[in-house]
Design a protein around this motif. Structure first.
Motif, short mmCIF file in Angstrom:
data_model
loop_
_atom_site.label_atom_id
_atom_site.label_comp_id
_atom_site.label_asym_id
_atom_site.label_seq_id
_atom_site.Cartn_x
_atom_site.Cartn_y
_atom_site.Cartn_z
N SER B 159 0.86 -1.18 0.00
CA SER B 159 0.00 0.00 0.00
C SER B 159 0.90 1.23 0.00
CB SER B 159 -0.91 0.02 1.24
OG SER B 159 -1.78 1.13 1.19
N ILE B 208 -1.07 3.50 -4.38
CA ILE B 208 0.07 2.61 -4.58
C ILE B 208 0.97 3.16 -5.69
CG2 ILE B 208 -1.34 1.19 -6.14
CD1 ILE B 208 1.51 -0.22 -4.02
N THR B 212 6.62 -0.01 -5.51
CA THR B 212 6.45 -0.73 -4.25
C THR B 212 6.06 -2.18 -4.52
OG1 THR B 212 5.70 1.30 -3.17
CG2 THR B 212 5.22 -0.77 -2.05
#
Lengths: 91, 272
Positions: B159, B208, B212
């Motif tokens: 997240s 997001i 990541t």
């Protein structure tokens, strides 16, 4: 006593670290609750609508995990370092 | 669990396609990859890097599951899908890309929702279960099935700039429920209180950045390759948490919980 508390990798809209002075008898739950309400703009990341700690938090004291169910009875010591990891669930 | 009979002989292609990884685990490791079967739940931000690197490494059978279709908002991170795939089923789109990448492996797609009734049938004989999901409820179904059938379960979640990864093995260390013991109700409530909730679709959405998912998904793929080939040391009882804003990993020790609802020795249900 003085406790260092931080929030790992959190949103940018809250402070992520503080040193807090709390009463000698204060528990880990007391500390996190005070930190959430006084220092965070987004306390609902940590607390539910009833003021209880969210169950999916990961909490460490001095790098050792304390389960959320134990925070109300966990007694802190001067100089402890507390880290809170907010829940992550996306994919 | 018996392993499926391999239909893949990697010896011919090993010297070419896999030449750069053979020094790491040899032809024996490459053959183990060819014989492995991996079920990946989720073909989105995490599923894209996991599936891509496993296919590229030569995992013999990959099954992709996803119930969703490609949306334009997926394209910042879900690199298995292209602009031309918008509207298509993600599992089919992802499966197509993996086949293009490596024609020597078997790739299957399942377009549907995983639940307690169909989990056994959908996962079938896949040896390894990969969590690239976006919700805790399905994770718990998958993790419980993995524990019950003694299959390794690789967990990841992301997240914003933050992500986490952990591997859970059937015969050693804690299980997913030792690490995350609480039910999903609280979690879903938390997700739904987010200002990022999508009120039209009634499904929580989260911010997001694609990198990541790339970092965490790549970590997941790396541990799976290590597990299959036997290279290096597997990480047991460790939860890795990534903070992309500070560019640091924290590692949290996860202990087996004797009161765990799934694997705890004090659990009367003896769920394992």
């Amino acid at each position: 006593m003085k406790i260092s508390i931080s929030i790992f990798g959190t949103r940018a809209d809250c402070e992520n670290k503080a040193d807090i002075v709390i009463p000698e008898a204060a528990t880990l739950k007391d500390l996190i609750t005070e930190f959430s309400l006084k220092y965070m703009q987004d306390a609902d990341l940590i607390l539910d609508k009833d003021g209880n700690l969210r169950k999916h938090l990961i909490i460490q004291v001095n790098k050792k995990r304390v389960m959320v169910g134990k925070v109300a009875e966990y007694e802190l010591a001067d100089g402890d370092e507390v880290t809170i990891y907010p829940p992550v669930s996306g994919g | 669990m018996t392993q499926p009979t391999s239909k893949c002989d990697c010896s011919k292609s090993a010297a070419g396609r896999y030449e750069r990884q053979l020094p790491l685990f040899g032809i024996e490791g490459q053959q183990k990859l060819a014989e492995a079967s991996v079920f990946i739940a989720g073909t989105g931000g995490l599923g894209s890097p996991v599936a891509t690197y496993l296919a590229a490494a030569g995992v013999g059978k990959i099954v992709l599951l996803d119930c969703d279709s490609v949306d334009v908002t997926n394209l910042n991170r879900q690199f298995l899908h292209r602009e031309s795939d918008v509207g298509r089923k993600k599992a089919e789109s992802g499966s197509e890309k993996l086949k293009e990448m490596n024609s020597e492996i078997l790739v299957e797609s399942v377009c549907g929702l995983l639940n307690e009734e169909n989990v056994k049938e959908i996962i079938g004989d896949c040896q390894i279960i990969v969590d690239a999901l976006d919700n805790d409820k399905t994770r718990r179904i998958l993790a419980a099935f993995a524990k019950q059938t003694k299959r390794p379960y690789f967990h990841a979640a992301v997240s914003g700039f933050q992500g986490q990864f952990a591997a859970f093995y059937p015969e050693i260390g804690p299980c997913y429920f030792c690490a995350f013991p609480e039910d999903e109700d609280d979690f879903e409530e938390n997700e739904n209180t987010s200002e990022t909730r999508n009120s039209e679709k009634k499904k929580p959405v989260f911010p997001i950045v694609g990198a990541t998912a790339g970092i965490i998904g790549s970590m997941e793929a790396n541990e799976i390759i290590k597990y299959i080939t036997g290279a290096g040391k597997i990480q047991v009882g460790k939860l890795f948490i990534w903070d992309g804003l500070s560019c640091i990993f924290d590692v949290i020790d996860i202990e087996s919980d004797e009161n765990c609802s799934v694997c705890g020795k004090n659990n009367k249900n003896d769920g394992c």
